[in-house]
Design an enzyme around this catalytic site. Sequence first.
Site, PDB file in Angstrom:
ATOM      1  N   GLU A 101       1.867  21.438  17.214  1.00  5.85           N
ATOM      2  CA  GLU A 101       1.482  22.775  16.767  1.00  5.85           C
ATOM      3  C   GLU A 101      -0.021  22.940  16.944  1.00  5.85           C
ATOM      4  O   GLU A 101      -0.803  22.408  16.159  1.00  5.85           O
ATOM      5  CB  GLU A 101       1.869  22.995  15.302  1.00  5.85           C
ATOM      6  CG  GLU A 101       1.565  24.411  14.836  1.00  5.85           C
ATOM      7  CD  GLU A 101       1.527  24.555  13.324  1.00  5.85           C
ATOM      8  OE1 GLU A 101       1.662  25.697  12.859  1.00  5.85           O
ATOM      9  OE2 GLU A 101       1.348  23.551  12.622  1.00  5.85           O
TER      10      GLU A 101
ATOM     11  N   ASP B 132       3.190  18.804  12.968  1.00  2.72           N
ATOM     12  CA  ASP B 132       2.651  19.932  12.213  1.00  2.72           C
ATOM     13  C   ASP B 132       1.128  19.839  12.143  1.00  2.72           C
ATOM     14  O   ASP B 132       0.561  18.756  11.980  1.00  2.72           O
ATOM     15  CB  ASP B 132       3.244  19.907  10.793  1.00  2.72           C
ATOM     16  CG  ASP B 132       2.722  21.014   9.926  1.00  2.72           C
ATOM     17  OD1 ASP B 132       3.053  22.180  10.194  1.00  2.72           O
ATOM     18  OD2 ASP B 132       1.965  20.728   8.967  1.00  2.72           O
TER      19      ASP B 132
ATOM     20  N   ASN C 169      -0.889  15.323   9.022  1.00  7.16           N
ATOM     21  CA  ASN C 169      -2.305  15.653   8.905  1.00  7.16           C
ATOM     22  C   ASN C 169      -2.820  15.555   7.479  1.00  7.16           C
ATOM     23  O   ASN C 169      -3.991  15.256   7.253  1.00  7.16           O
ATOM     24  CB  ASN C 169      -2.539  17.081   9.425  1.00  7.16           C
ATOM     25  CG  ASN C 169      -3.932  17.600   9.114  1.00  7.16           C
ATOM     26  OD1 ASN C 169      -4.914  17.130   9.673  1.00  7.16           O
ATOM     27  ND2 ASN C 169      -4.022  18.571   8.219  1.00  7.16           N
TER      28      ASN C 169
ATOM     29  N   ASP D 204      -6.863  16.101   3.286  1.00  8.21           N
ATOM     30  CA  ASP D 204      -6.881  15.848   4.728  1.00  8.21           C
ATOM     31  C   ASP D 204      -7.046  14.354   5.014  1.00  8.21           C
ATOM     32  O   ASP D 204      -8.071  13.755   4.698  1.00  8.21           O
ATOM     33  CB  ASP D 204      -8.039  16.630   5.362  1.00  8.21           C
ATOM     34  CG  ASP D 204      -7.918  16.720   6.859  1.00  8.21           C
ATOM     35  OD1 ASP D 204      -7.101  17.510   7.331  1.00  8.21           O
ATOM     36  OD2 ASP D 204      -8.646  15.987   7.564  1.00  8.21           O
TER      37      ASP D 204
ATOM     38  N   HIS E 138      -5.463  20.334  13.609  1.00  9.79           N
ATOM     39  CA  HIS E 138      -6.390  19.877  12.578  1.00  9.79           C
ATOM     40  C   HIS E 138      -6.640  18.369  12.643  1.00  9.79           C
ATOM     41  O   HIS E 138      -7.264  17.803  11.746  1.00  9.79           O
ATOM     42  CB  HIS E 138      -5.869  20.294  11.206  1.00  9.79           C
ATOM     43  CG  HIS E 138      -5.802  21.790  11.061  1.00  9.79           C
ATOM     44  ND1 HIS E 138      -6.896  22.542  10.715  1.00  9.79           N
ATOM     45  CD2 HIS E 138      -4.789  22.668  11.267  1.00  9.79           C
ATOM     46  CE1 HIS E 138      -6.563  23.816  10.688  1.00  9.79           C
ATOM     47  NE2 HIS E 138      -5.281  23.916  11.026  1.00  9.79           N
TER      48      HIS E 138
ATOM     49  N   GLN F  89     -11.191  20.015  11.921  1.00 10.98           N
ATOM     50  CA  GLN F  89     -10.527  18.710  12.032  1.00 10.98           C
ATOM     51  C   GLN F  89     -10.935  17.698  10.962  1.00 10.98           C
ATOM     52  O   GLN F  89     -10.334  16.610  10.917  1.00 10.98           O
ATOM     53  CB  GLN F  89     -10.790  18.142  13.430  1.00 10.98           C
ATOM     54  CG  GLN F  89     -10.157  19.012  14.517  1.00 10.98           C
ATOM     55  CD  GLN F  89     -10.276  18.458  15.907  1.00 10.98           C
ATOM     56  OE1 GLN F  89     -11.187  17.687  16.207  1.00 10.98           O
ATOM     57  NE2 GLN F  89      -9.355  18.837  16.774  1.00 10.98           N
TER      58      GLN F  89
END
Length: 491
Positions: free
Chosen positions: A249, A223, A132, A193, A227, A184
């Site tokens: 997750e 992981d 991510n 990100d 997001h 997100q």
Amino acid sequence: MTHLARRARRGSAALAALLLLPAALGACSDDPPDPATQPASDGSGHDVGVQLFQWTWDAIAQECSTTLGPAGYAWVLTSPPNEHITGEPWWTSYQPVSYRLESRLGTREQFASMVDACHEAGVDVRVDAVVNHMTGQDVPGTGWAGSPYEHYEYPGTWTPADFHHCGLTPDDDIAMYLDRAQVQTCELLNLADLDTGAAHVRERLAAYLQDLVGLGVDGFRIDAAKHMATEDVAAVVAALPDDVAVMQEVIRGSAEPITPEEYTPNGQVYEFTYGKELAGVVAGSPGLALELGESTARYVRSADAVAFVENHDTERNGSTLSYRAGTDDALATVLMLAGTYGTPQVYSGYAFEDVDAGPRQDTDGRVLDATCAPDVAPGDDLAPGDWVCQHRWPQVAGMVGWRGVVGDAPVVDTWSQGDAVALGRGQRGFVVVNLGDDELRATLATRLPDGEYCDVLAGAGTCAPTRVRDGRVDVVVPAGSAVAWDVSRTR
């Protein structure tokens, strides 16, 4: 040997091991034994994983050979293997600098050797994949393997155009989890990100995962999947072979718009509700453990769930039990492994006082190989940095083997009274958990065949036989302990 050939061989080895378990009582009679009273031979109970948090590749390789394989663990989850920022805290592993397989846990060569060793022991290898984001460092630096980086610049890997800059909050960090766009596209704790909606970003991330699959990796924990939009995760994992496990997750939050159910088309999700509610059950009425996982309003369906008592985050934020709870933690794991909800994952980490503290390291920052003390048990006196080795606790390791014997046999003969609970799994196994402060004495109904059974939680080479007669068993269970019997250990 190819990766798929190794998988086929491991499956055959696991099945053969189950078939070699002792037959149920009555196997010597003239009548053919009832298959329901024999150890499962289809591998249906061979599903338990273990997260060896911050264990080095060399230590995992050794543990697969000496402990995980013999105990019946099906897979091991490693910490992230890619190059990361330098520093002592555990979370440096979760701030990638590049996708080179060089980290303070070992080299690419050591990682590959670990995968081979685990496969030889019949244990699959799954990897914690951080896809991510990159680092959360505002100051330029150099990664573990020497790669230079800036917050949004990773030479040869990413440029500033490859990241989200959400513009929805003053500092671009997530401020409100009720806003899907923030969760997100904004930054989690300043972590740069990645724009996973961009095709070339997805392709690069998929190439990282494919590199690991090429070394024999059997699955991934994605992981911070919450997001990333579910379609972004789908696009990244779509490039993987169909037999590669995907576990995501996705933390369930009250009234939040993003739910774990959205991600189940991509693979399994970690059901955080299970661990949180199990902690409450252990503190209150253990009998309610029989109902965990049944509410569709609070849980994803069993086939989609990875169930756990604790992980590296929850043991630090206090949302679940941890090793500090001693026998309560062990007995919660017994209850998880006794039941049928989800794919269970056991956790094994190190003792700490500071929630940021990393594992013990040498003067160069390399993590020292994990070592387990002889006869580890819940409530051991541990100094910060000592390896807890929960996966070796007799109650936990014994239940892993028990689960392999009972397989997919249904839950039967449930019983609860006060701080105690019992359940059977068809005619193959029976378990009693006493979380109370007083010894439990009771006569219970069981479908185990008549005969004498050894407690599989008492440790190897120990057997004070318990007799089952006419479908009844007299149980004596000390305070804060459990007993479990199955058709593989009889007298």
